[in-house]
Design an enzyme around this catalytic site. Structure first.
Site, PDB file in Angstrom:
ATOM      1  N   LYS A  76       0.845  -1.201   0.000  1.00  0.00           N
ATOM      2  CA  LYS A  76       0.000   0.000   0.000  1.00  0.00           C
ATOM      3  C   LYS A  76       0.875   1.243   0.000  1.00  0.00           C
ATOM      4  O   LYS A  76       1.903   1.288   0.704  1.00  0.00           O
ATOM      5  CB  LYS A  76      -0.900  -0.028   1.235  1.00  0.00           C
ATOM      6  CG  LYS A  76      -1.922   1.096   1.287  1.00  0.00           C
ATOM      7  CD  LYS A  76      -2.822   0.934   2.510  1.00  0.00           C
ATOM      8  CE  LYS A  76      -3.884   1.998   2.601  1.00  0.00           C
ATOM      9  NZ  LYS A  76      -4.768   1.816   3.768  1.00  0.00           N
ATOM     10  N   SER A 151      -9.674   1.675   2.824  1.00  0.00           N
ATOM     11  CA  SER A 151      -8.839   2.463   1.960  1.00  0.00           C
ATOM     12  C   SER A 151      -7.777   1.650   1.208  1.00  0.00           C
ATOM     13  O   SER A 151      -7.195   2.161   0.253  1.00  0.00           O
ATOM     14  CB  SER A 151      -8.139   3.553   2.776  1.00  0.00           C
ATOM     15  OG  SER A 151      -7.270   2.983   3.719  1.00  0.00           O
ATOM     16  N   SER A 175      -9.679  -0.655   7.101  1.00  0.00           N
ATOM     17  CA  SER A 175      -9.132  -0.516   5.747  1.00  0.00           C
ATOM     18  C   SER A 175      -8.404  -1.723   5.185  1.00  0.00           C
ATOM     19  O   SER A 175      -8.081  -1.730   4.004  1.00  0.00           O
ATOM     20  CB  SER A 175      -8.190   0.679   5.684  1.00  0.00           C
ATOM     21  OG  SER A 175      -8.939   1.840   5.493  1.00  0.00           O
TER      22      SER A 175
HETATM   23  N1  GLN Z   1     -12.976   3.736   6.191  1.00  0.00           N
HETATM   24  C1  GLN Z   1     -12.433   4.235   7.410  1.00  0.00           C
HETATM   25  C2  GLN Z   1     -12.117   5.698   7.262  1.00  0.00           C
HETATM   26  O1  GLN Z   1     -12.441   6.228   6.280  1.00  0.00           O
HETATM   27  C3  GLN Z   1     -11.228   3.446   7.809  1.00  0.00           C
HETATM   28  C4  GLN Z   1     -10.000   3.872   7.128  1.00  0.00           C
HETATM   29  C5  GLN Z   1      -8.803   3.060   7.515  1.00  0.00           C
HETATM   30  O2  GLN Z   1      -8.903   2.032   8.181  1.00  0.00           O
HETATM   31  N2  GLN Z   1      -7.655   3.570   7.142  1.00  0.00           N
HETATM   32  O3  GLN Z   1     -11.561   6.314   8.097  1.00  0.00           O
END
Ligand code: GLN
Length: 517
Positions: A76, A151, A175
């Site tokens: 990532k 994400s 994420s």
């Molecule tokens: N979807 C969640 C957010 O938007 C989690 C994001 C993540 O785990 N980095 O914050």
């Protein structure tokens, strides 16, 4: 793809049926064939990956095979690999390259992993659909009109499409698990502190953790075994022994007590997902597990608590991107010019107010002129305005508000108290059961653009995942089949366990997948 998992590739390598170079070449071919459409990668390191593969092949010939030699990994783009770009999906870091390796990268490279490239993600890991990336959305490989989740959407799509054996993601509120569920891969969020955060670009430091996305449980277990463990470069990493995660696989679920938290099967859950998870629960019961209903009464505060704490921490972590030390810098001449024009406009207005004898207005304008930003302040503002996207700005503003004097007690403090209550719920539940079973997401994958105008709707994706981050617990998602309403799109089941018991989750996940979901 013949050797789509590392487990298979390793056996083939040991048998002399393939080479690391051949594995990398075949993944590069698949990337060429599919990634224009999927947009899963922000960087592909062809030469670097091929060279490393050739080196590992020559070592193997000398009888010096490393444990992960031949594992082709995507990373990532918020995890640092020295000399590689690390964009975090943001214009802010578009031209930035890492100066050092993350600890996980060090450990994986030492073990023989090959990095094939960096994967697209929501900007600074903020999002649930991979649509906030400056580099454009990633598409779900099972149906390209749909989002891959976020994400770590690029990581999930790359693994699901067979563009690498496995990928690293980061999980602050889901994420790793949510995109893994949307793309039909395995996704593991380790216990907070289990894996070093050194070299992971910080989003919310008390919640962030790096985890693997893989096509099977064995690969997740193998990867975690190498990534995990105490690290002097991360004070929050835990000095807890790392077991052999592959050893417990295949032990089945006989005698295990598994809990179903009622709050995770309540209103808002898609009916087909509920049915599919329940069907798996029955199979586990047939395989000898005891199923119990449990209650996690503070679950309803999870999303609100997460979005207060995560934004508060993000507003502080993202303060470092000022265009001077880090990140996108606005054009200095343009900034000065804009400043001059503003000042001239104020002076014209001041003159007019004086001529009209409007003393109050003149005084207000004078004060405004005195307050006018310096060129440096203006450069900060302009750089951040240009460098950050809408969602990141929204979070910085929310977080700054929650931390500001006069609101701190009402928001930040209160969220911290709610976080403790959520953690206690889990502690109590784990007195009665060994692990918990929930859906990973309340809905199946949605179409691109479907939720971009409604941040609240987007945040509700995280309803079943954020609590594990708030409590610091490990969570694992495994694919349990196709959603009948949107054929071809996967559904995930989530397992949650006590701190540092990833081995138990992997064992249960293995039983679910071997049961033939
Ligand atoms: N979807 C969640 C957010 O938007 C989690 C994001 C993540 O785990 N980095 O914050």
């Amino acid at each position: 793809m013949e050797y789509s998992t590392f487990a298979k590739a390793r056996r083939a390598l040991d048998a002399g049926e393939t080479s690391c170079e051949a594995l990398v070449s075949s993944f590069l071919e698949r990337i060429d064939a599919r990634d224009d459409e999927l947009n899963a990668f922000t960087t592909v390191d062809r030469e670097g990956a091929l060279n490393h593969a050739r080196y590992l092949d020559s070592q193997r010939e000398r009888g010096n095979a490393r444990p992960l030699a031949g594992l082709v990994l995507a990373v990532k783009d918020n995890i640092c690999i020295r000399g590689y770009p690390v964009t975090c999906g943001s214009k802010m870091l578009e031209d930035f390259s890492s100066l050092y390796d993350a600890t996980v990268i060090d450990r994986l490279r030492d073990a023989g992993a090959i990095f094939i490239g960096k994967t697209n993600c929501d900007e600074f890991a903020m999002g649930s659909s991979n649509e906030t990336s400056h580099f454009g959305p990633v598409r779900n490989p099972h149906h390209t009109d749909y989002v891959p989740g976020g994400s770590s959407g690029g990581s999930a799509a790359a693994v699901a499409a067979g563009l690498c054996h496995a990928a690293l993601g980061s999980d602050t509120g889901g994420s790793v698990r949510q995109p893994a569920a949307f793309c039909g891969t395995v996704g593991l969020k380790p216990t907070y502190g289990r894996v070093s955060r050194s070299g992971l670009v910080a989003f919310a430091s008390s919640l962030d953790v790096i985890g693997p996305l893989t096509r099977n449980i064995e690969d997740a277990a193998t990867l975690l075994g190498v990534m995990a463990g105490d690290d002097e470069r991360d004070a929050t990493s835990a000095p807890v022994d790392v077991p052999d995660y592959t050893a417990a696989l295949g032990a089945g679920v006989e005698g295990l007590r598994l809990g179903l938290p009622s709050q995770y099967f309540a209103e808002g859950l898609d009916d087909d997902i509920r049915r599919m998870v329940r069907a798996q629960v029955r199979r586990l019961e047939e395989a000898g597990a005891t199923i119990k209903n449990v209650s996690l009464p503070h679950t309803e505060y999870g999303v609100a608590t997460y979005y207060l704490l995560a934004t508060a921490e993000a507003s502080s972590n993202l303060a470092r991107y000022d265009g001077i030390r880090y990140g996108h810098r606005a054009d200095l001449q343009e900034t000065k010019q804009a400043l001059r024009e503003r000042r001239e406009a104020l002076q014209t207005k001041l003159k007019a107010a004086r001529t009209a004898g409007n003393e109050d207005r003149a005084a207000a304008l004078e004060a405004q002129l005195d307050d006018e930003a310096s060129a440096l302040d203006a450069l900060y503002t302009r750089s951040r305005t240009e460098g950050f996207g809408t969602e990141v700005k929204r979070r910085i503003m929310l977080g700054t508000y929650a931390l500001s004097a006069g609101y701190y007690d009402d928001y930040y403090e209160k969220a911290q108290r709610a976080r403790s209550l959520i953690r206690h719920d889990f502690e109590r539940a784990f007195e009665e059961v060994d692990a918990l079973i929930t859906p990973t997401t309340p809905t199946p994958p949605f179409r691109l653009g479907q939720k971009t105008d409604d941040p609240l709707e987007m945040y509700l994706n995280d309803i079943y995942t954020v609590t594990a981050n708030l409590a610091g617990l490990p969570g694992l998602t495994v694919p349990i089949g196709e959603h009948p309403g949107t054929p071809g799109l996967p559904v995930g089941l989530q397992l949650l366990g006590p701190h540092f018991d990833e081995a138990l989750l992997l064992r249960i996940g293995d039983a679910i997948l071997k049961n033939g979901a």
